[in-house]
Scaffold this active site. Structure first.
Site, PDB file in Angstrom:
ATOM      1  CG  HIS A 248      -1.728  -1.189   1.436  1.00  0.00           C
ATOM      2  ND1 HIS A 248      -2.848  -1.457   0.700  1.00  0.00           N
ATOM      3  CD2 HIS A 248      -1.592  -2.233   2.307  1.00  0.00           C
ATOM      4  CE1 HIS A 248      -3.391  -2.597   1.115  1.00  0.00           C
ATOM      5  NE2 HIS A 248      -2.644  -3.090   2.072  1.00  0.00           N
TER       6      HIS A 248
HETATM    7  C1  BDR Z   1      -2.742   0.587   5.532  1.00  0.00           C
HETATM    8  O1  BDR Z   1      -2.871   0.048   6.841  1.00  0.00           O
HETATM    9  C2  BDR Z   1      -1.628  -0.361   7.326  1.00  0.00           C
HETATM   10  O2  BDR Z   1      -1.726  -1.651   7.845  1.00  0.00           O
HETATM   11  C3  BDR Z   1      -0.638  -0.247   6.202  1.00  0.00           C
HETATM   12  O3  BDR Z   1       0.609   0.210   6.689  1.00  0.00           O
HETATM   13  C4  BDR Z   1      -1.267   0.761   5.265  1.00  0.00           C
HETATM   14  O4  BDR Z   1      -0.891   2.074   5.582  1.00  0.00           O
HETATM   15  C5  BDR Z   1      -3.468  -0.316   4.551  1.00  0.00           C
HETATM   16  O5  BDR Z   1      -4.800  -0.423   4.888  1.00  0.00           O
END
Ligand code: BDR
Ligand code: CA
Length: 319
Positions: A248
């Protein structure tokens, strides 16, 4: 004068809750000559603040950049209890990396005070803010100093999800779910906001061969990154039956460097902050069916090969 504010590298503040994917975002940002990371701020999210502030320093050191100041910010959302995600990221947040404890000290100033001070010293539309965790720190700055929005060139955040639902509840993505009030403040602040949601990040799953190429860089950064990614991707593969984990947060850095890899729409996005069923949902008016004004560039498409090629090239620049 903020370094790089004329025609040099783009000055950014990276607001993080590392997190393996945050760690890769930090590495990518520090590797990019087009970006000047003014500071890394830590917020509570994937793991508690003490760990995110520690992890951020470890990752800056891994990148050979102990000079980058790291500030600790808010240890919980203003109006809610903190929700963390050790089940995804492990007990440290960056499980999978074999790294020494940081040797550099945390900055003594609170991240929110530093961010506010940095924005007030900056010119109009000068600084880009990159939140890749719950947006508590950024919202605290904007709430206490609404005029700070004038110094923000753009807020490019990882958060939200609409067409494909959420990853924390059926309706909500983790960063927005943890602090929906903060996300709403950011979306309403008046500065340009670009959102990299699950709708985009789930379209760029990590190929196994890509992690192998990261390890094959043969560098300390490549080894640690591959170790973290091995650990991190198992959750999405097991839970969602995906062929690889979505990476992400580095999408925020890739978007800054290569916006041509992404497509989306300027539209209205609001956050549900009341309903227990859909708390933290990002409600995207994609078809313009309301008269709410557009406040967000909402990204839904990514060139996955272009993204992973760019990321590998950035990681290859590190020691
Ligand atoms: C987001 O949530 C976190 O677990 C990850 O780092 C990312 O920023 C994805 O939903
Ligand atoms: Ca994150």
């Amino acid at each position: 004068m903020i370094p790089g504010s004329d025609s040099g590298p783009r000055p950014i503040i990276l607001d993080t809750d590392p997190g393996q994917d945050d760690a890769i975002a930090i590495l990518a940002a520090l590797a990019a000559p087009e970006l000047e990371v003014l500071g890394v701020t830590a917020v509570a999210g994937n793991v508690p603040l003490e760990l995110t502030a520690r992890n951020a320093r470890m990752i800056c050191e891994l990148a050979g950049r102990p000079d980058v100041p790291v500030f600790a910010g808010c240890d919980r959302p203003v109006r809610r209890e903190l929700v963390t995600a050790e089940h995804v990221h492990g007990s440290t947040g960056i499980d999978g990396a074999e790294l020494p404890e940081p040797t550099t000290a945390l900055q003594p100033q609170h991240a929110v005070d530093w961010m506010a001070e940095t924005l007030s010293a900056a010119g109009e539309r000068e600084i880009t803010i990159c939140p890749v965790g719950p947006m508590t720190n950024v919202a605290a700055v904007l709430e206490a100093n609404p005029q700070a929005a004038r110094s923000i060139k753009e807020i490019v955040c990882m958060g939200g999800g609409f067409f494909g639902g959420g990853n924390t509840t059926p309706a909500a993505e983790f960063n927005v779910f943890v602090d929906p009030d903060a996300a709403q403040t950011v979306l309403r602040c008046g500065a340009p906001v670009t959102m990299l949601p699950l709708d985009a990040t789930h379209k760029a799953l990590m190929p196994r061969s890509w992690i192998d190429r990261v390890r094959a860089l043969g560098t300390a950064a490549g080894e640690a990154a591959a170790g973290m990614l091995d650990f991190y991707e198992r959750f999405d593969i097991d839970k969602y039956g995906m062929s690889g984990g979505p990476l992400h947060d580095p999408n925020v850095i890739a978007y800054l460097l290569r916006p041509d890899l992404y497509r989306g729409r300027h539209c209205n996005v609001e956050v549900e902050a009341e309903s227990s069923l859909t708390l933290g949902m990002t409600v995207v008016d994609w078809w313009g069916v309301t008269d709410r004004p557009p406040n967000c560039q909402y990204i839904t498409e990514v060139d996955a090969d272009g993204f992973y090629d760019l990321l590998l090239a950035l990681l290859a620049r590190l020691p």
